[in-house]
Write a protein that holds these residues in place. Structure first.
Motif, mmCIF file in Angstrom:
data_model
loop_
_atom_site.group_PDB
_atom_site.id
_atom_site.type_symbol
_atom_site.label_atom_id
_atom_site.label_comp_id
_atom_site.label_asym_id
_atom_site.label_seq_id
_atom_site.Cartn_x
_atom_site.Cartn_y
_atom_site.Cartn_z
ATOM 1 N N THR A 39 0.839 -1.201 0.000
ATOM 2 C CA THR A 39 0.000 0.000 0.000
ATOM 3 C C THR A 39 0.875 1.252 0.000
ATOM 4 O OG1 THR A 39 -0.170 -0.040 2.403
ATOM 5 C CG2 THR A 39 -1.868 -1.201 1.196
ATOM 6 N N HIS A 40 1.172 1.737 -1.189
ATOM 7 C CA HIS A 40 1.912 2.991 -1.330
ATOM 8 C C HIS A 40 0.922 4.154 -1.266
ATOM 9 C CE1 HIS A 40 5.596 0.882 -2.282
ATOM 10 N NE2 HIS A 40 4.938 0.147 -3.170
ATOM 11 N N ASP A 41 1.435 5.362 -1.130
ATOM 12 C CA ASP A 41 0.564 6.536 -1.011
ATOM 13 C C ASP A 41 -0.332 6.733 -2.226
ATOM 14 O OD1 ASP A 41 1.530 7.143 1.485
ATOM 15 O OD2 ASP A 41 3.064 8.521 0.735
ATOM 16 N N ASN A 42 0.221 6.522 -3.427
ATOM 17 C CA ASN A 42 -0.530 6.867 -4.634
ATOM 18 C C ASN A 42 -1.147 5.667 -5.348
ATOM 19 O OD1 ASN A 42 1.939 5.862 -5.343
ATOM 20 N ND2 ASN A 42 2.349 7.362 -6.943
ATOM 21 N N ALA A 43 -0.724 4.454 -5.028
ATOM 22 C CA ALA A 43 -1.259 3.273 -5.714
ATOM 23 C C ALA A 43 -0.795 2.005 -5.006
ATOM 24 C CB ALA A 43 -0.804 3.259 -7.174
ATOM 25 N N LEU A 44 -1.400 0.902 -5.399
ATOM 26 C CA LEU A 44 -1.031 -0.394 -4.845
ATOM 27 C C LEU A 44 -0.123 -1.131 -5.827
ATOM 28 C CD1 LEU A 44 -4.557 -1.552 -3.602
ATOM 29 C CD2 LEU A 44 -2.778 -0.396 -2.292
ATOM 30 N N SER A 45 0.720 -1.988 -5.278
ATOM 31 C CA SER A 45 1.547 -2.853 -6.115
ATOM 32 C C SER A 45 1.595 -4.232 -5.474
ATOM 33 C CB SER A 45 2.955 -2.274 -6.280
ATOM 34 O OG SER A 45 3.614 -2.249 -5.029
ATOM 35 N N VAL A 46 2.036 -5.209 -6.245
ATOM 36 C CA VAL A 46 2.164 -6.574 -5.740
ATOM 37 C C VAL A 46 3.648 -6.921 -5.715
ATOM 38 C CG1 VAL A 46 1.574 -9.003 -6.118
ATOM 39 C CG2 VAL A 46 -0.111 -7.211 -6.604
ATOM 40 N N LEU A 47 4.076 -7.490 -4.612
ATOM 41 C CA LEU A 47 5.477 -7.849 -4.404
ATOM 42 C C LEU A 47 5.708 -9.295 -4.845
ATOM 43 C CD1 LEU A 47 8.285 -7.249 -3.095
ATOM 44 C CD2 LEU A 47 7.290 -8.065 -0.945
ATOM 45 N N PHE A 48 6.724 -9.480 -5.666
ATOM 46 C CA PHE A 48 7.114 -10.801 -6.149
ATOM 47 C C PHE A 48 8.557 -11.083 -5.751
ATOM 48 C CE2 PHE A 48 3.804 -9.444 -9.076
ATOM 49 C CZ PHE A 48 3.048 -10.589 -9.246
ATOM 50 N N VAL A 138 5.123 -4.950 -8.986
ATOM 51 C CA VAL A 138 4.402 -4.656 -10.219
ATOM 52 C C VAL A 138 3.126 -3.920 -9.817
ATOM 53 C CG1 VAL A 138 3.257 -5.615 -12.263
ATOM 54 C CG2 VAL A 138 5.297 -6.752 -11.323
ATOM 55 N N PRO A 139 2.812 -2.804 -10.481
ATOM 56 C CA PRO A 139 1.581 -2.083 -10.130
ATOM 57 C C PRO A 139 0.351 -2.988 -10.243
ATOM 58 C CG PRO A 139 2.929 -0.773 -11.620
ATOM 59 C CD PRO A 139 3.552 -2.137 -11.562
ATOM 60 N N LEU A 140 -0.513 -2.924 -9.244
ATOM 61 C CA LEU A 140 -1.740 -3.715 -9.277
ATOM 62 C C LEU A 140 -2.569 -3.354 -10.510
ATOM 63 C CD1 LEU A 140 -3.565 -5.800 -7.849
ATOM 64 C CD2 LEU A 140 -4.660 -3.871 -6.690
ATOM 65 N N SER A 141 -2.557 -2.101 -10.899
ATOM 66 C CA SER A 141 -3.332 -1.685 -12.079
ATOM 67 C C SER A 141 -2.894 -2.450 -13.332
ATOM 68 C CB SER A 141 -3.200 -0.180 -12.303
ATOM 69 O OG SER A 141 -1.835 0.173 -12.517
ATOM 70 N N PHE A 142 -1.627 -2.770 -13.456
ATOM 71 C CA PHE A 142 -1.125 -3.555 -14.579
ATOM 72 C C PHE A 142 -1.600 -5.003 -14.470
ATOM 73 C CE2 PHE A 142 1.996 -6.323 -16.578
ATOM 74 C CZ PHE A 142 2.177 -5.732 -17.820
ATOM 75 N N LEU A 143 -1.548 -5.546 -13.257
ATOM 76 C CA LEU A 143 -1.858 -6.961 -13.043
ATOM 77 C C LEU A 143 -3.348 -7.282 -13.149
ATOM 78 C CD1 LEU A 143 0.606 -7.537 -10.095
ATOM 79 C CD2 LEU A 143 0.807 -8.521 -12.401
ATOM 80 N N ILE A 144 -4.215 -6.293 -12.974
ATOM 81 C CA ILE A 144 -5.647 -6.574 -13.081
ATOM 82 C C ILE A 144 -6.185 -6.319 -14.488
ATOM 83 C CG2 ILE A 144 -6.076 -6.207 -10.618
ATOM 84 C CD1 ILE A 144 -7.300 -3.487 -11.341
ATOM 85 N N ASP A 145 -5.321 -5.896 -15.391
ATOM 86 C CA ASP A 145 -5.731 -5.634 -16.772
ATOM 87 C C ASP A 145 -5.570 -6.924 -17.585
ATOM 88 O OD1 ASP A 145 -6.058 -4.865 -19.418
ATOM 89 O OD2 ASP A 145 -4.995 -2.971 -19.152
ATOM 90 N N PRO A 146 -6.672 -7.537 -18.027
ATOM 91 C CA PRO A 146 -6.572 -8.814 -18.741
ATOM 92 C C PRO A 146 -5.765 -8.723 -20.029
ATOM 93 C CG PRO A 146 -8.838 -7.990 -18.776
ATOM 94 C CD PRO A 146 -8.056 -7.081 -17.877
ATOM 95 N N ARG A 147 -5.597 -7.529 -20.578
ATOM 96 C CA ARG A 147 -4.801 -7.381 -21.799
ATOM 97 C C ARG A 147 -3.322 -7.670 -21.554
ATOM 98 N NH1 ARG A 147 -6.979 -1.461 -22.971
ATOM 99 N NH2 ARG A 147 -6.402 -1.470 -20.778
ATOM 100 N N ASN A 148 -2.899 -7.694 -20.299
ATOM 101 C CA ASN A 148 -1.493 -7.943 -19.981
ATOM 102 C C ASN A 148 -1.187 -9.420 -19.745
ATOM 103 O OD1 ASN A 148 -0.808 -5.211 -20.194
ATOM 104 N ND2 ASN A 148 -1.593 -4.839 -18.143
ATOM 105 N N TYR A 149 -2.178 -10.287 -19.968
ATOM 106 C CA TYR A 149 -2.004 -11.730 -19.802
ATOM 107 C C TYR A 149 -1.922 -12.407 -21.157
ATOM 108 C CZ TYR A 149 -3.113 -11.372 -14.839
ATOM 109 O OH TYR A 149 -3.082 -11.056 -13.506
ATOM 110 N N GLN A 150 -1.051 -13.390 -21.240
ATOM 111 C CA GLN A 150 -0.998 -14.269 -22.398
ATOM 112 C C GLN A 150 -1.347 -15.664 -21.883
ATOM 113 O OE1 GLN A 150 2.992 -13.850 -23.875
ATOM 114 N NE2 GLN A 150 2.770 -11.658 -24.191
#
Length: 192
Positions: A39-48, A138-150
């Motif tokens: 939980t960052h101030d401006n957005a969420l990310s996922v730690l890998f 990785v930003p959560l916004s990237f990871l929840i976008d189905p266009r970023n999955y193959q």
């Protein structure tokens, strides 16, 4: 997306369906991973984490902190947090488990439970070089976008299974890690 919206969406989502996984002849060895949503101030990310390259199983692969259940562990949530501490020194005091995903069975014979947790920053990660070579977010916004999955499909024992891939910069998130992330992302796909 901010923490409050994440928690509201996560807790109000209908129950997730189990992700198609591998049929095991046995029940599988119990294991747990932590899906750390920072939980960052401006957005969420996922730690890998990136597994150490000298490991016998899955060397260099991207994963979530976690590992097998040990007899002294009171429960699988404890296993996930213990492994996160051992692998990358993620302190328990910064972790708040908010729920879990349906169990996922791996081709390597584990019955894995993924615990979703919010993580408050303010600590230094220290990868244990015996297990982890690197950490990254990785930003959560990237990871929840189905266009970023193959997705590719494999057939084993007459059954077809999806294998997910998430390219991120110079990393490739795939296999069980991407399948679990895809399951979590399915809660938020209408926002992508």
């Amino acid at each position: 997306m901010q923490k409050a919206e994440f928690l509201t969406r996560f807790h109000s989502a209908p129950p997730l369906q189990p992700v198609p996984d591998h049929p095991l002849r046995k029940s599988g060895r119990s294991a747990a991973v932590l899906i750390p949503v920072v939980t960052h101030d401006n957005a969420l990310s996922v730690l890998f984490t990136e597994r150490a390259k000298h490991l016998k199983h899955h060397p260099g692969q991207v994963s979530f902190p976690g590992g097998k259940y040990e007899p002294g562990d009171p429960d699988l949530a404890f296993t996930a947090k213990r492994e996160a501490w051992e692998e990358i020194a993620l302190p328990d005091s910064h972790i708040a488990i908010v729920g879990q995903l349906p169990p996922y069975r791996t081709i390597s014979g584990f019955a894995m439970t993924a615990f979703v947790a919010t993580v408050e920053p303010g600590f230094d990660l220290i990868p244990d070089g015996n297990e982890v070579s690197d950490t990254f977010e990785v930003p959560l916004s990237f990871l929840i976008d189905p266009r970023n999955y193959q997705t590719e499909y494999i057939t084993r024992a007459g059954h077809t299974y999806p294998v997910y891939f998430i390219p991120w910069q110079n990393k490739m998130i795939w296999g069980a890690t991407a399948a679990l992330m895809n399951s979590l992302a399915s809660i938020f796909t209408d926002n992508a």
